[in-house]
Enzyme design. Structure first.
Site, PDB file in Angstrom:
ATOM      1  N   ARG A 118       0.840  -1.196   0.000  1.00  0.00           N
ATOM      2  CA  ARG A 118       0.000   0.000   0.000  1.00  0.00           C
ATOM      3  C   ARG A 118       0.879   1.252   0.000  1.00  0.00           C
ATOM      4  NH1 ARG A 118      -5.189   1.499  -1.149  1.00  0.00           N
ATOM      5  NH2 ARG A 118      -6.238   2.600   0.527  1.00  0.00           N
ATOM      6  N   ASP A 123      -7.986   8.100   0.412  1.00  0.00           N
ATOM      7  CA  ASP A 123      -8.648   7.048   1.198  1.00  0.00           C
ATOM      8  C   ASP A 123      -8.561   7.312   2.700  1.00  0.00           C
ATOM      9  OD1 ASP A 123      -9.529   5.705  -0.975  1.00  0.00           O
ATOM     10  OD2 ASP A 123      -8.267   3.944  -0.739  1.00  0.00           O
ATOM     11  N   THR A 174      -9.279   0.634  -9.871  1.00  0.00           N
ATOM     12  CA  THR A 174      -8.512  -0.539  -9.431  1.00  0.00           C
ATOM     13  C   THR A 174      -8.595  -1.713 -10.423  1.00  0.00           C
ATOM     14  OG1 THR A 174      -8.951   0.097  -7.166  1.00  0.00           O
ATOM     15  CG2 THR A 174      -8.186  -2.117  -7.460  1.00  0.00           C
ATOM     16  N   SER A 211     -10.006  -0.983   0.824  1.00  0.00           N
ATOM     17  CA  SER A 211     -11.067  -1.996   0.741  1.00  0.00           C
ATOM     18  C   SER A 211     -10.642  -3.166  -0.136  1.00  0.00           C
ATOM     19  CB  SER A 211     -12.326  -1.383   0.127  1.00  0.00           C
ATOM     20  OG  SER A 211     -12.751  -0.280   0.861  1.00  0.00           O
ATOM     21  N   THR A 228      -3.827  -0.813  -7.634  1.00  0.00           N
ATOM     22  CA  THR A 228      -4.607   0.392  -7.942  1.00  0.00           C
ATOM     23  C   THR A 228      -3.717   1.623  -8.012  1.00  0.00           C
ATOM     24  OG1 THR A 228      -6.590   1.609  -7.236  1.00  0.00           O
ATOM     25  CG2 THR A 228      -5.055   0.999  -5.515  1.00  0.00           C
ATOM     26  N   GLU A 233      -3.920   8.024  -3.772  1.00  0.00           N
ATOM     27  CA  GLU A 233      -4.398   7.067  -2.761  1.00  0.00           C
ATOM     28  C   GLU A 233      -4.686   7.702  -1.402  1.00  0.00           C
ATOM     29  OE1 GLU A 233      -5.858   3.675  -3.137  1.00  0.00           O
ATOM     30  OE2 GLU A 233      -4.110   3.821  -4.414  1.00  0.00           O
ATOM     31  N   GLY A 289     -13.508   0.157  -5.288  1.00  0.00           N
ATOM     32  CA  GLY A 289     -13.524   0.959  -4.070  1.00  0.00           C
ATOM     33  C   GLY A 289     -14.146   0.187  -2.923  1.00  0.00           C
ATOM     34  N   GLU A 308      -5.797   4.245  -7.161  1.00  0.00           N
ATOM     35  CA  GLU A 308      -6.981   4.841  -6.520  1.00  0.00           C
ATOM     36  C   GLU A 308      -8.002   5.269  -7.563  1.00  0.00           C
ATOM     37  OE1 GLU A 308      -9.137   5.156  -4.299  1.00  0.00           O
ATOM     38  OE2 GLU A 308      -9.936   7.139  -4.563  1.00  0.00           O
TER      39      GLU A 308
END
Ligand code: GLU
Length: 607
Positions: A111, A457, A415, A479, A433, A454, A500, A435
């Site tokens: 991430r 989020d 994504t 998610s 992704t 990103e 998402g 985002e």
């Protein structure tokens, strides 16, 4: 335009190859892949992704002796070329791997992270003291760019479990970037949807809006700069991304967004520094795991909320015999279970490096049993429902707190997901992704890829009680829900989806379709979807409303059609799965229609 005519154009483009119109293409180039097959059964390995060039890249690697991890990275790299608005090296993701030799499921959290100098008020407009509007300010900004994790994820996956080098597995994608792929309707539409944002940056419009327009359906789209970037990574490895010139250019793009003078978009500057890039690290961690009707369902642990939210929903639903119910009755239980699980996600889930996330409790059977007490089999609860009490639960009811939670949902429908199984029985489920579709809108000049947005989020406004509050170095809650299912210790399914915050319900609904409601995997993927994320109304595809709307309204559910200002198309998710059949054959199953349909391939198709 209908998909058949897209195919016809694509076919024409392939024909041109033979006429010598593309003499620059090396003699060894594989033919362009345009045919989309949603289901393929056979042996020798299987790949399911949203794009035929990407699935073909994975199959090529499998065919030449690579394993599932090698093929997954090759597929992901090709998606960075053909699906550049959904994923790429400017973003991040979650890689899940079942190792046939050990029988273990491992994960890599790749991430994006918030830069070290990100202030708590990063999303507050200094000129007004108010939060930036989500669109257009926040989504098209340097402020929303997190430190990308994808290149580090690929290298770690290959180091841990792969059999080939980064250089080898980047080859097919590099070839696709330099020889070009055939533009389909989805690519053109996504480009046009982003036109205003892309026009704000010469680096982006030069690449994706040549002559001021999105490439036409059927045209050949090449990205030689991305091919060069992949060659650089092939030669020098991830350090060429996280250190040196490219790192400096990424940081420069974020801190001084290269916007054109006449754009109306404000494009706030961001914080990614060269130190942030040099210090980026993936996190390896255990997956979540729950037992659902004798199946072991492995999910992604926080910083994604995928594993806990799906696991909790399954634990709640395990209390009911869905297979004996009428479809609407089963769907009512599905909605009520996910509302409860999303309430708990909102209250408890964030990056575990910063927040004490009760992952074990949220995925425990006992907690799920307690939460099931709040599920009325006859009547929909008023939403939002309250989160559960993680301190006091005994499976005997009740565990709800008194504080209702409102799920903040600023995620959109972007994504991409890919699933791979190799001939040795290794399995990869990988969701990645940048985002929003089109990420931050900023292409790093001369490098051929978009940077993510990103950090949107995170919750926009800082609240010290919020597990998803923005903090320097933190990963925003995701998610994404790459999932692997085992039966009696053997893998039976790899699955995941974009979408998402609807990713979790999409994967869950597909599992329920498959394991409770008597559908095969292709039917389970194709079936109309709906998503209840602890909001007053359930978001549903139009066909779902037609089929089940009135029966579900009788339970008290309010259904609204999917689609919003970011994603006007009324569809939810796009599942890409591989199932391992009892006879050892593999069924790759891709989304048949949504987003133009996906691509399922096997190494040796069954006769
Ligand atoms: N940022 C989203 C997430 O992690 C994925 C992007 C999207 O699909 O909207 O969950």
């Amino acid at each position: 335009m209908q998909r058949s005519s897209v195919r016809a154009l694509a076919g024409a483009a392939i024909l041109c190859l033979g006429l010598g119109a593309f003499s620059a293409i090396p003699a060894s180039a594989e033919p362009r892949q345009t045919e989309k097959t949603p289901t393929a059964t056979g042996t020798g390995g299987a790949v399911s992704s949203v794009d035929p060039e990407a699935s073909a890249a994975g199959i090529e690697v499998l065919r030449k002796g690579g394993n599932a991890v090698d093929a997954a990275v090759a597929t992901a790299a090709a998606l960075g070329v053909t699906e550049p608005y959904s994923a790429g090296i400017g973003g991040g993701g979650y890689f899940m791997y079942y190792d046939a030799a050990t029988g273990k499921v491992n994960t890599i959290d790749g991430r994006e992270t918030a830069p070290a100098s990100t202030p708590h008020d990063a999303f507050i407009d200094p000129s007004t003291g108010e939060p930036y509007n989500f669109t257009p300010e926040l989504v098209t900004s340097g402020a929303a760019v997190g430190v990308p994790g994808t290149v580090a994820t690929w290298q770690r996956a290959l180091d841990n479990w792969g059999s080939q080098s980064l250089k080898q597995v980047l080859r097919p994608a590099t070839q696709v970037a330099s020889r070009g792929f055939v533009v389909d309707e989805t690519f053109r539409e996504q480009t046009l949807d982003n036109k205003e944002r892309f026009e704000a940056f010469a680096s982006t419009s030069d690449l994706f809006l040549p002559d001021g327009d999105a490439p036409q359906v059927g045209a050949i789209f090449k990205n030689p700069e991305l091919a060069d970037t992949y060659r650089l990574l092939a030669k020098e490895g991830p350090k060429a991304f996280y250190q040196g010139d490219l790192a400096a250019e990424i940081s420069q793009t974020v801190q001084a967004p290269p916007k054109v003078e006449d754009t109306k978009l404000p494009v706030p500057a961001g914080f990614v520094s060269t130190d942030d890039l040099a210090n980026y690290e993936v996190a390896e961690q255990k997956p979540t795991s729950v037992d659902y009707r004798g199946l072991d369902v492995f999910g992604m642990a926080p910083s994604s909320s995928g594993g806990t939210t799906m696991g909790e929903s399954l634990n709640i639903l395990g209390n009911y015999d869905l297979s004996s119910m009428e479809p609407a009755d089963a769907l009512h239980h599905y909605f009520e279970a996910t509302a409860l699980a999303y309430a708990d996600r909102g209250k408890y889930v964030g990056d575990p490096a910063f927040v004490d996330v009760p992952t074990k409790t949220l995925t425990s059977k006992l907690f799920g049993d307690d939460r099931a007490c709040a599920l009325n089999p006859e009547q929909a609860a008023t939403k939002p429902v309250a989160p559960g009490d993680i301190e006091n639960f005994d499976g005997q009811c009740p565990a709800a707190t008194t504080e209702p939670a409102v799920e903040q949902d600023t995620e959109n429908m972007s994504t991409t997901h890919l699933s791979v199984v190799d001939r040795w029985g290794n399995v990869v489920s990988y969701t990645l992704t940048i985002e929003q579709t089109g990420g931050s809108g900023m292409v790093v000049p001369g490098r051929g890829f978009l940077l993510n947005n990103e950090l949107t989020d995170f919750s926009t406004v800082y609240d010290p009680e919020d597990p998803n509050r923005i903090e320097p170095g933190k990963r925003p809650r995701s998610s994404m829900a790459p999932t692997i299912v085992l039966r009696d210790g053997e893998p039976v399914l790899a699955i995941g989806s974009p979408g998402g915050s609807t990713i979790i319900t999409t994967v869950l609904q597909t599992l329920l379709n498959r394991y409770d409601l008597g559908m095969d995997i292709s039917q389970a993927i194709a079936a109309p979807r709906a998503s209840q994320r602890n909001t007053a109304a359930v978001t549903a595809e139009p066909e779902f409303i037609t089929q089940y709307g009135s029966a579900l309204e009788a339970f008290g559910h309010k259904l609204t059609p999917a689609g919003d200002s970011f994603t006007p198309q009324a569809e939810i998710g796009a599942v890409e799965a591989v199932e391992i059949n009892a006879d050892g054959t593999l069924t790759a199953a891709a989304e048949p229609v949504r987003r133009g349909g996906g691509s399922a391939m096997v190494v040796a198709p069954a006769k």
